[in-house]
Enzyme design. Structure first.
Site, PDB file in Angstrom:
ATOM      1  CB  CYS A  58      -7.499 -15.991 -42.202  1.00  0.00           C
ATOM      2  SG  CYS A  58      -7.798 -14.199 -42.262  1.00  0.00           S
TER       3      CYS A  58
ATOM      4  CD  GLU B 251     -10.091 -11.129 -48.061  1.00  0.00           C
ATOM      5  OE1 GLU B 251     -11.113 -10.434 -48.097  1.00  0.00           O
ATOM      6  OE2 GLU B 251      -9.979 -12.207 -48.679  1.00  0.00           O
TER       7      GLU B 251
ATOM      8  CG  ASN C 260       2.954 -19.668 -47.111  1.00  0.00           C
ATOM      9  OD1 ASN C 260       2.070 -19.266 -46.374  1.00  0.00           O
ATOM     10  ND2 ASN C 260       3.469 -18.893 -48.041  1.00  0.00           N
TER      11      ASN C 260
END
Length: 318
Positions: A98, A9, A199
């Site tokens: 997030c 983001e 990740n």
């Protein structure tokens, strides 16, 4: 063995995806999240976040782009997924990772990992809402404050019909602090029957190798590592072939910065443009020591024209 550009983001937006995929070495991208709360959003919102929808959900270099949604209402998320597919989305990713406080306060992102049952409902509703040939995937962290529900959440995502799962190998509370717990991704792979992508904390070839070895994953998603070293994907693939990879020089990076400035100008209001250039310079200083002195010289620049002139002079001086 895919290399996937992570959704970040405020960092990996359409101009950054365009620049990085032009360089090469990236097999797939995921957009920044589109926040969904009370209604089905108009098409212009999806196209603003993912202008690649005008190009069959690909960057100009042909790299596929998956659209990411964030929210907590399964039915509304399903409606927005259906709308996104109707205007050209070729894949839907769901955000359960997030860590931003404002997002978590509004019941989005990593906070949902405290409710595996809700995670299951969200994935199930979205999977039912879009055609079977459209991939529905999810990205999660290992948990919110601890890892106790990591396996439950991964199972919830897989059992609800997702065809892939990316795991950022840290909790929300761990943020981006090293290390990334790749061994937990290996545990998750043993738990679910769908493909898992690793990740977290991949900055170079050695990190990439160790991440794959520890996690057991073929595919790796990289975020900050690719922004700091835009040719990292190409270098990884060269090493895999046994070749000696070239490295983008500092003059080449300055030219990329100029191209990035032109793209950002087209997308953002002028008052935000200089901030994006400075942001990228700060991130690339990890790989290019020349970036920090340049950033320090640019700190007082506020106008786009000033930034443009400064970069032109920097290129000319080389």
């Amino acid at each position: 063995m895919k290399i996937i550009l992570a959704p970040m983001e405020g960092v990996v937006d359409a101009p950054m995806r365009e620049i990085l995929t032009r360089i090469g070495g990236i097999d797939q991208c995921v957009t920044e999240f589109i926040r969904v709360s009370e209604r089905v959003l108009p098409a212009k919102v999806f196209r603003r976040i993912s202008p690649e929808l005008f190009n069959d959900s690909r960057t100009s270099s042909g790299t596929p782009v998956t659209l990411q949604l964030l929210g907590s209402d399964p039915r509304i998320l399903a409606g927005n997924a259906r709308k996104a597919v109707s205007i050209g989305a070729r894949g839907i990713d769901l955000n359960f990772g997030c860590p931003a406080r404002t997002v978590n306060k509004s019941r989005g992102g990593a906070i949902l990992l405290n409710e595996p049952e809700l995670v299951h409902q969200i994935v199930w509703w979205v999977r039912q809402a879009v055609p079977a040939h459209i991939p529905v995937t999810a990205k999660m962290r290992l948990g919110f404050s601890d890892k106790s529900r990591a396996l439950d959440n991964a199972a919830a995502i897989a059992d609800a019909g997702a065809c892939g799962l990316t795991v950022h190998a840290r909790t929300k509370e761990e943020g981006y602090r090293p290390p990334a717990h790749w061994e937990w991704i290996a545990r998750i792979r043993e738990q679910v029957a769908i493909p898992v992508t690793a990740n977290g904390e991949v900055w170079n070839w050695q990190d990439y190798q160790r991440c794959r070895e520890v996690s057991g994953c073929d595919d790796v998603m990289i975020g900050r590592g690719l922004v700091a070293a835009p040719d990292l994907g190409l270098r990884i693939k060269a090493w895999q072939r046994g070749d000696d990879p070239d490295h983008l020089s500092w003059p080449e990076m300055l030219l990329l910065l100029q191209q990035f400035l032109e793209m950002v100008e087209q997308q953002l209001a002028p008052k935000y443009v200089h901030g994006r250039i400075k942001q990228w310079l700060k991130m690339m200083s990890r790989e290019y020591p020349e970036a920090m002195p340049l950033l320090q010289q640019m700190r007082t620049l506020k106008q786009v024209a000033e930034v443009r002139q400064f970069l032109q002079q920097a290129v000319a001086s080389l």
